[in-house]
Design a protein around this motif. Structure first.
Motif, short mmCIF file in Angstrom:
data_model
loop_
_atom_site.label_atom_id
_atom_site.label_comp_id
_atom_site.label_asym_id
_atom_site.label_seq_id
_atom_site.Cartn_x
_atom_site.Cartn_y
_atom_site.Cartn_z
N PRO A 192 0.81 -1.23 0.00
CA PRO A 192 -0.12 -0.01 -0.12
C PRO A 192 0.87 1.27 -0.10
O PRO A 192 0.36 2.27 -0.26
CB PRO A 192 -0.82 -0.11 1.37
N ALA A 193 2.05 1.06 0.07
CA ALA A 193 3.05 2.34 0.24
C ALA A 193 3.70 2.62 -1.07
O ALA A 193 3.59 1.80 -1.86
CB ALA A 193 4.29 1.95 1.23
N SER A 194 4.27 3.81 -1.09
CA SER A 194 4.94 4.20 -2.31
C SER A 194 6.38 3.40 -2.19
O SER A 194 6.93 2.61 -1.22
CB SER A 194 5.32 5.66 -2.19
N TRP A 195 6.89 3.20 -3.55
CA TRP A 195 8.19 2.49 -3.50
C TRP A 195 9.12 2.96 -2.39
O TRP A 195 10.07 2.20 -1.87
CB TRP A 195 8.72 2.45 -4.90
N GLU A 196 9.42 4.10 -2.39
CA GLU A 196 10.42 4.67 -1.42
C GLU A 196 10.23 4.56 0.07
O GLU A 196 10.89 4.02 0.74
CB GLU A 196 10.24 6.25 -1.69
N ASN A 197 8.92 4.31 0.40
CA ASN A 197 8.30 3.92 1.80
C ASN A 197 8.56 2.39 1.82
O ASN A 197 8.91 1.95 2.71
CB ASN A 197 7.01 4.51 2.16
N ALA A 198 8.30 1.58 0.74
CA ALA A 198 8.56 0.05 0.82
C ALA A 198 9.91 -0.17 1.12
O ALA A 198 10.41 -0.96 1.66
CB ALA A 198 8.00 -0.36 -0.63
N ASP A 199 10.71 0.59 0.39
CA ASP A 199 12.36 0.52 0.40
C ASP A 199 12.69 0.62 2.11
O ASP A 199 13.61 -0.06 2.66
CB ASP A 199 13.05 1.44 -0.53
N ALA A 200 12.03 1.67 2.59
CA ALA A 200 12.24 2.10 4.08
C ALA A 200 11.82 0.92 4.99
O ALA A 200 12.51 0.49 6.11
CB ALA A 200 11.86 3.47 4.43
N ALA A 201 10.69 0.49 4.60
CA ALA A 201 10.17 -0.66 5.46
C ALA A 201 11.11 -2.01 5.32
O ALA A 201 11.22 -2.49 6.26
CB ALA A 201 8.84 -1.08 5.23
N LEU A 202 11.41 -2.18 4.02
CA LEU A 202 12.54 -3.30 3.82
C LEU A 202 13.63 -3.23 4.53
O LEU A 202 14.22 -3.91 5.10
CB LEU A 202 12.86 -3.49 2.38
N GLY A 203 14.34 -1.92 4.51
CA GLY A 203 15.43 -1.57 5.51
C GLY A 203 15.34 -1.79 7.03
O GLY A 203 15.89 -2.29 7.65
N MET A 204 14.17 -1.49 7.48
CA MET A 204 13.95 -1.63 8.99
C MET A 204 13.87 -3.18 9.25
O MET A 204 14.18 -3.77 10.23
CB MET A 204 12.38 -0.93 9.12
N LEU A 205 13.14 -3.94 8.39
CA LEU A 205 13.17 -5.39 8.51
C LEU A 205 14.39 -5.99 8.57
O LEU A 205 14.75 -6.72 9.36
CB LEU A 205 12.33 -6.16 7.33
N ALA A 206 15.28 -5.58 7.75
CA ALA A 206 16.69 -5.88 7.84
C ALA A 206 17.51 -5.60 9.22
O ALA A 206 18.21 -6.23 9.76
CB ALA A 206 17.52 -5.46 6.62
N GLU A 207 16.99 -4.26 9.56
CA GLU A 207 17.67 -3.86 10.74
C GLU A 207 17.24 -4.54 11.98
O GLU A 207 18.10 -5.05 12.77
CB GLU A 207 17.42 -2.60 11.06
N LEU A 208 15.93 -5.13 12.12
CA LEU A 208 15.37 -5.71 12.99
C LEU A 208 16.06 -7.20 13.09
O LEU A 208 16.31 -7.82 14.25
CB LEU A 208 13.76 -6.06 13.03
N GLU A 209 16.21 -7.59 11.91
CA GLU A 209 17.05 -9.16 11.78
C GLU A 209 18.56 -9.23 12.25
O GLU A 209 18.72 -10.05 12.76
CB GLU A 209 16.86 -9.43 10.19
N ASP A 210 19.05 -7.85 11.97
CA ASP A 210 20.56 -7.50 12.51
C ASP A 210 20.47 -7.67 14.10
O ASP A 210 21.26 -8.04 14.44
CB ASP A 210 21.01 -6.40 11.88
N ARG A 211 19.26 -6.94 14.63
CA ARG A 211 19.29 -6.76 16.04
C ARG A 211 19.09 -8.25 16.61
O ARG A 211 19.76 -8.61 17.83
CB ARG A 211 18.13 -6.15 16.60
#
Length: 241
Positions: A220-239
């Motif tokens: 439902p998000a713009s591609w830019e916001n989708a990228d930000a959400a994907l980055g946050m998922l990667a950050e959570l995985e790193d944690r």
């Protein structure tokens, strides 16, 4: 200025946004009621972040920001269509300059009137020394004020999520903040801070929202916001590792 830049500026100078003046049914107000009736300190023309950051996150204040976000999302007057200037968008800098002057002259959302805006336009014309894009602003101030409405909606949502994220245990807001954060990312208001809050909450519901937002096959998000959400998922995985 290069010949190419000068040509781009001339193109923007000639652009007609085709925006009629927006009138309020209850007075000479520029901004819609949902923005005019914001409580302090959320009602600044430009959020008063130093004051907001110091607000205690009491039950009363939390209920207040929940109402604010819901109103910003649900009221169509808070989300007007704003025609965008042609490339390269130099005109936006002139819009922002005029909006800053508006904020100085009319610092609260309920103080922004067409009489005040027209007075500022007259003063700037009398001051002289205007470059072409500044003159365009004065000739088409209606679109500049539409953009101010959209900017305020984004800025207020951003400030709410930043304020919530300051809490040492933001997970306690999950039952209502996760859903509102998803809606705000989809509406592209306060999106970066909403995604940061989802990451700070980090529970199963927040992660599910981030996955929905990041899924570029059906986001439902713009591609830019989708990228930000994907980055946050990667950050959570790193944690977790």
């Amino acid at each position: 200025m290069s010949e190419q830049s000068a040509g781009a500026e001339r193109s923007e100078e000639a652009w007609d946004p085709g925006v009629a003046r927006r009138h309020s049914a209850d007075g000479d107000y520029v901004l819609p009621r949902v923005l005019r009736e914001l409580p302090e300190p959320w009602n600044g023309v430009g959020a008063d972040w130093p004051r907001i950051a110091q607000l205690p996150r009491t039950d009363e204040r939390l209920a207040e920001v929940c109402r604010i976000l819901t109103a910003l999302l649900d009221d169509p007057e808070a989300a007007p269509y704003v025609p965008q200037p042609p490339s390269p968008g130099l005109l936006r800098h002139a819009w922002e300059e005029f909006q800053r002057e508006t904020a100085v002259r009319m610092p609260r959302t309920d103080l922004v009137t067409w009489a005040g805006v027209d007075g500022l336009v007259r003063e700037r014309r009398e001051r002289g020394g205007l470059y072409p894009l500044q003159r365009h602003v004065l000739d088409h101030v209606e679109v500049v004020m539409l953009d101010l409405i959209a900017w305020l909606r984004d800025d207020i949502a951003d400030s709410v999520f930043r304020w919530l994220a300051l809490d040492p245990t933001p997970g306690r807001f999950a039952d209502w903040a996760v859903g509102l954060a998803e809606r705000c990312v989809a509406a592209d208001i306060g999106a970066d801070s909403a995604i940061e809050l989802l990451g700070a909450i980090g529970d199963a519901d927040a992660v599910a929202v981030l996955r929905r937002l990041a899924d570029k096959t059906d986001t439902p998000a713009s591609w830019e916001n989708a990228d930000a959400a994907l980055g946050m998922l990667a950050e959570l995985e790193d944690r977790r590792t």
